[in-house]
Design a protein around this motif. Structure first.
Motif, PDB file in Angstrom:
ATOM      1  N   LEU A   1      38.213 -19.593 -37.784  1.00 48.25           N
ATOM      2  CA  LEU A   1      36.803 -19.616 -38.157  1.00 48.25           C
ATOM      3  C   LEU A   1      36.398 -21.063 -38.384  1.00 48.25           C
ATOM      4  O   LEU A   1      37.048 -21.786 -39.149  1.00 48.25           O
ATOM      5  N   HIS A   2      35.314 -21.481 -37.718  1.00 45.71           N
ATOM      6  CA  HIS A   2      34.858 -22.864 -37.790  1.00 45.71           C
ATOM      7  C   HIS A   2      33.351 -22.881 -38.026  1.00 45.71           C
ATOM      8  O   HIS A   2      32.571 -22.351 -37.225  1.00 45.71           O
ATOM      9  N   ALA A   3      32.940 -23.464 -39.154  1.00 40.35           N
ATOM     10  CA  ALA A   3      31.523 -23.523 -39.503  1.00 40.35           C
ATOM     11  C   ALA A   3      30.750 -24.355 -38.480  1.00 40.35           C
ATOM     12  O   ALA A   3      31.189 -25.440 -38.091  1.00 40.35           O
ATOM     13  N   GLN A   4      29.598 -23.865 -38.051  1.00 43.84           N
ATOM     14  CA  GLN A   4      28.793 -24.557 -37.053  1.00 43.84           C
ATOM     15  C   GLN A   4      28.059 -25.755 -37.641  1.00 43.84           C
ATOM     16  O   GLN A   4      28.115 -26.857 -37.123  1.00 43.84           O
ATOM     17  N   LYS A   5      27.368 -25.546 -38.748  1.00 44.09           N
ATOM     18  CA  LYS A   5      26.618 -26.630 -39.397  1.00 44.09           C
ATOM     19  C   LYS A   5      26.779 -26.514 -40.903  1.00 44.09           C
ATOM     20  O   LYS A   5      26.800 -25.423 -41.453  1.00 44.09           O
ATOM     21  N   LEU A   6      26.891 -27.652 -41.544  1.00 44.01           N
ATOM     22  CA  LEU A   6      26.975 -27.683 -43.000  1.00 44.01           C
ATOM     23  C   LEU A   6      25.642 -28.138 -43.583  1.00 44.01           C
ATOM     24  O   LEU A   6      24.865 -28.834 -42.914  1.00 44.01           O
ATOM     25  N   PRO A   7      25.343 -27.759 -44.829  1.00 45.10           N
ATOM     26  CA  PRO A   7      24.096 -28.186 -45.463  1.00 45.10           C
ATOM     27  C   PRO A   7      23.945 -29.706 -45.445  1.00 45.10           C
ATOM     28  O   PRO A   7      24.902 -30.438 -45.703  1.00 45.10           O
ATOM     29  N   LYS A   8      22.737 -30.192 -45.161  1.00 48.90           N
ATOM     30  CA  LYS A   8      22.489 -31.627 -45.060  1.00 48.90           C
ATOM     31  C   LYS A   8      22.787 -32.358 -46.362  1.00 48.90           C
ATOM     32  O   LYS A   8      23.223 -33.513 -46.355  1.00 48.90           O
ATOM     33  N   GLU A   9      22.552 -31.681 -47.489  1.00 50.68           N
ATOM     34  CA  GLU A   9      22.783 -32.353 -48.768  1.00 50.68           C
ATOM     35  C   GLU A   9      24.264 -32.673 -48.982  1.00 50.68           C
ATOM     36  O   GLU A   9      24.602 -33.589 -49.736  1.00 50.68           O
ATOM     37  N   LEU A  10      25.142 -31.936 -48.313  1.00 48.05           N
ATOM     38  CA  LEU A  10      26.578 -32.213 -48.418  1.00 48.05           C
ATOM     39  C   LEU A  10      27.026 -33.258 -47.404  1.00 48.05           C
ATOM     40  O   LEU A  10      27.800 -34.164 -47.732  1.00 48.05           O
ATOM     41  N   THR A  11      26.540 -33.134 -46.172  1.00 48.28           N
ATOM     42  CA  THR A  11      26.930 -34.119 -45.154  1.00 48.28           C
ATOM     43  C   THR A  11      26.370 -35.496 -45.482  1.00 48.28           C
ATOM     44  O   THR A  11      26.989 -36.516 -45.182  1.00 48.28           O
TER      45      THR A  11
ATOM     46  N   LEU B   1      30.575 -35.535 -47.494  1.00 47.67           N
ATOM     47  CA  LEU B   1      31.522 -34.524 -47.957  1.00 47.67           C
ATOM     48  C   LEU B   1      31.932 -33.525 -46.872  1.00 47.67           C
ATOM     49  O   LEU B   1      32.579 -32.521 -47.174  1.00 47.67           O
ATOM     50  N   GLU B   2      31.568 -33.794 -45.619  1.00 49.21           N
ATOM     51  CA  GLU B   2      31.826 -32.807 -44.559  1.00 49.21           C
ATOM     52  C   GLU B   2      33.312 -32.477 -44.430  1.00 49.21           C
ATOM     53  O   GLU B   2      33.691 -31.297 -44.385  1.00 49.21           O
ATOM     54  N   ASP B   3      34.154 -33.491 -44.363  1.00 49.37           N
ATOM     55  CA  ASP B   3      35.584 -33.239 -44.201  1.00 49.37           C
ATOM     56  C   ASP B   3      36.138 -32.448 -45.378  1.00 49.37           C
ATOM     57  O   ASP B   3      36.945 -31.521 -45.204  1.00 49.37           O
TER      58      ASP B   3
END
Length: 233
Positions: free
Chosen positions: A173-183, A187-189
């Motif tokens: 399972l691989h998330a497509q997009k993460l919330p902008k406030e985290l990226t 904090l994406e990795d």
């Protein structure tokens, strides 16, 4: 996948019953194979074994079954120290040929399907993460929804995650997009380490590989198949 070990047990038992096939009705052979599979694998529910084709004695005489189907419920699978419950499993074996005194069995082809509920998939997910239905993806990708809290980060997230076959016996399972406030905070990795994960379905027979994952409203369906499948040797 432990579910496929049930297939191995059934085939071995049927091979042994071939020796006395002239005295055993097909219904007895099916019941004996199911009983042995349940006892050997410690199943709560007895699997259903169906020998197709007619007549059974003619197939036995030539040492080859045309078609055998197996259905089972509530099976513990998984790998890497993690348990993943399979709600239902079914397999179809075609052209099962016995040799070496009925100790070797090879199917011309085999295919099967395991159904895993979102509740059981959530138990295999990282702590705090829940897996649920994401509906139908417009681009045709197999998607599910991940929600939950991220350890070490004071935030809850809800993302769409693609489910794919990532090896002969692995789904990921691989998330497509993460919330902008985290990226935006770099904090994406860190987040992906918490929500992207894999599950291994071990004990597949030689020649069998996972082929596809299809999300449904209640869970995911994992298909597997192959040719010249070694079921017992």
């Amino acid at each position: 996948m432990r579910a496929w070990r049930i297939v191995l047990v059934v085939v071995v038992v049927l091979g042994g019953l071939f020796v006395a096939a002239d005295r055993i009705a097909v219904s007895v052979a099916q019941n004996k194979a199911a009983e042995r599979a349940q006892a050997t694998e410690g199943l709560d529910h007895r699997p259903k074994v169906t020998i197709k084709g007619f007549p059974f004695l003619t197939q036995a005489a030539f040492g080859k079954l045309d078609d055998v189907s197996i259905k089972a419920e509530d099976i513990a699978a998984g790998g890497g120290g993690k348990t993943l419950r399979i709600a239902t499993f079914q397999a179809d074996l075609h052209g099962v040929k016995f040799s070496n005194g009925y100790r070797t069995a090879i199917a011309d082809s085999a295919d099967g399907e395991a159904f895993i509920t979102y509740a059981d998939l959530s138990k295999a997910a990282p702590p705090g993460v829940t897996v649920s239905s994401a509906g139908t993806a417009a681009d045709g990708k197999a998607m599910v929804k991940l929600t939950g809290s991220i350890p070490g980060i004071d935030a809850k997230i809800s993302v769409l995650s693609e489910v794919t076959v990532q090896g002969a016996d692995v789904i990921g399972l691989h998330a497509q997009k993460l919330p902008k406030e985290l990226t935006a905070l770099g904090l994406e990795d860190n987040v992906r380490q918490q929500i992207d994960f894999q599950s291994q379905l071990t004990h597949l027979p030689a020649g069998i590989s996972l082929t596809a994952v299809t999300p449904t409203a209640d869970g995911i369906s994992v298909a597997a198949g192959g040719k010249h499948v070694t079921l017992a040797s």
